[in-house]
Design an enzyme around this catalytic site. Structure first.
Site, short mmCIF file in Angstrom:
data_model
loop_
_atom_site.label_atom_id
_atom_site.label_comp_id
_atom_site.label_asym_id
_atom_site.label_seq_id
_atom_site.Cartn_x
_atom_site.Cartn_y
_atom_site.Cartn_z
N ASP A 223 0.85 -1.18 0.00
CA ASP A 223 0.00 0.00 0.00
C ASP A 223 0.90 1.24 0.00
OD1 ASP A 223 -3.15 0.57 0.44
OD2 ASP A 223 -2.01 2.07 1.54
N TYR A 357 -3.45 11.26 1.19
CA TYR A 357 -3.86 11.10 -0.21
C TYR A 357 -3.81 12.43 -0.94
CZ TYR A 357 -5.38 6.30 0.53
OH TYR A 357 -5.39 4.95 0.78
N HIS A 413 -4.80 -7.68 -0.42
CA HIS A 413 -4.10 -6.40 -0.24
C HIS A 413 -3.40 -6.29 1.10
CE1 HIS A 413 -3.19 -2.28 -1.26
NE2 HIS A 413 -3.72 -1.85 -0.13
#
Length: 440
Positions: A223, A357, A413
């Site tokens: 990630d 982000y 993930h």
């Protein structure tokens, strides 16, 4: 005569291009200050302070009061997890959280490993530092930094730490592990100023490892941890001995990638595609686009307006959307999932974690680190249920010294937390490959 000169210029230009291309490009960065106000005149504090996770009655009573006052919204009939976290199952999880989950016991579990904080570029950086207890005589531990992502935490690696620091196989390497919290996540202080992106985090983590006395070390990430450790390899390729990742989405499509997409299904051997590559890349391009849209809404929100927020189900297996319980406890325990949630809740870091982000995407998709290849020896663990499948050819476009590419039997993930045995084994295999070559 003109033709000879022209040919000579073309050859000279080609040689120049190849020489320039062969040079190892290094990512450039400058020191920052992320604390409040201006840097102190007396300089940075290099103190390393022990840290302990704590909790109290008041903190738990506040949580219980908020849970009790929450008003559930019924899910649509037969919607499972296709509209988000199913409300009926959510109430079961909330009931467990409120009545059975023992946060104090989990705090003791968190504290089973030593925690520390140190101030770097104006913010307190939290990390777990685990040294091997029984190091075989005549050997030294292999330093390894492991970096998490969102919505994970340093706790993702708790299942792997004993496998790496106390391996059962005497032929295995023994690691000394450092697991930091990304600034703005968990118990690391959030930046007080705009602009803290993955390159800044990479620079801060390099400073952390130097402060701990490591001249060289290995790095692992998934990630956001994939991007941060990649940036660390681009910043100081001579210090990162080896990079291991389990997530490597292509940053910039090149000609080999475009050709492989167009022709790979018909001529798989030409591009080194395996049956797994064909199965995951060509069920239908339309399906791939739709799946991406289904699972990326959160990214648009957090890349634009992060101050306004369930991924452990669908990011583990897309098919879990069709289950009433989202398949959550097929791969994880509620205690582990709620511990991760509580790290976010008790530290109050959910908004600052989502801001990461915006800091990364607001600068555009053509940042310097996206253009620079990685020349550090790299290992890639390819898990079958990852969000995006990356064939070996695509990985090699970015990671020029790809030493291992391992198709994994299972996992998605959150592979470090879901499949700690598989991940630890692949890190062992990759690192052994490099350490044996070094001994020779």
């Amino acid at each position: 005569m003109f033709t000879e000169v022209l040919v000579g210029l073309v050859i000279a230009g080609l040689i120049f291009f190849l020489v320039q291309r062969s040079k190892t490009q290094v990512l450039k960065t400058e020191d920052g200050w992320w604390g409040p106000g201006v840097p102190p005149e007396d300089g940075e504090d290099f103190t390393i302070r022990p840290y302990k996770v704590t909790t109290g009655d008041e903190e738990l009573e506040d949580l219980y009061r908020r849970i009790d006052q929450t008003r559930p919204i019924p899910s649509l009939e037969d919607s499972q997890f296709n509209y988000g976290f199913n409300s009926q199952y959510l109430q079961k999880v909330v009931s467990y959280w409120r009545n059975d989950f023992d946060w104090r016991r989990q705090v003791d579990k968190l504290n089973q490993y030593p925690h520390f904080k140190t101030n770097i570029e104006g913010i307190d950086v939290h990390y777990v530092h685990v040294k091997p207890k029984n190091l075989p005589e005549g050997t030294s531990a292999v330093p390894l930094m492991m970096v998490h992502g969102w919505p994970g935490s340093f706790y993702e690696f708790y299942g792997m730490i004993p496998l790496l620091t106390e391996p059962s196989d005497p032929d295995d390497l023994v690691f000394e592990v450092v697991c930091p919290s990304i600034p703005g996540y968990g118990y690391s202080e959030a930046p007080h100023k705009k602009g803290f992106d993955s390159v800044c985090a990479a620079r801060v983590f390099h400073k952390l490892m130097k402060r701990l006395g490591f001249q060289q070390f290995y790095a692992h990430g998934g990630d956001w941890g994939w991007l941060i450790t990649t940036n660390m390899s681009q910043l100081e390729p001579k210090i990162v001995k080896g990079l291991h990742v389990n997530f490597a989405p292509p940053s910039k499509p090149g000609l080999p990638m475009i050709l492989s997409i167009m022709l790979g299904r018909r001529f798989p051997k030409l591009f080194g595609f395996t049956d797994m590559d064909i199965e995951r890349l060509y069920p239908c391009m339309e399906k791939l686009v739709v799946e991406s849209i289904k699972e990326s809404g959160y990214m648009h929100i957090q890349a634009t307006k992060p101050d306004t927020v369930e991924k452990f189900s669908t990011w583990t297996d897309h098919d879990f959307r069709s289950l009433d319980d989202g398949g959550l406890t097929r791969k994880f325990s509620l205690d582990d999932l709620l511990t991760n949630v509580m790290i976010y809740w008790t530290s109050g870091c959910i908004i600052s974690s989502m801001r990461f982000y915006k800091e990364n995407f607001s600068k555009g998709l053509n940042q310097p680190h996206e253009k620079i290849p990685v020349h550090v020896p790299t290992g890639f663990a390819c898990f079958p249920n990852e969000l995006m499948h990356t064939p070996k050819l695509w990985v090699k476009q970015k990671y020029r010294k790809l030493k291992t590419f391992t198709p994994m039997a299972s996992g998605g993930h959150f592979a470090a937390m879901e499949e700690p045995q598989l991940m630890a084994r692949d890190i062992q295999s990759f690192t052994k490959t490099l350490e044996k070559k070094k001994k020779k």
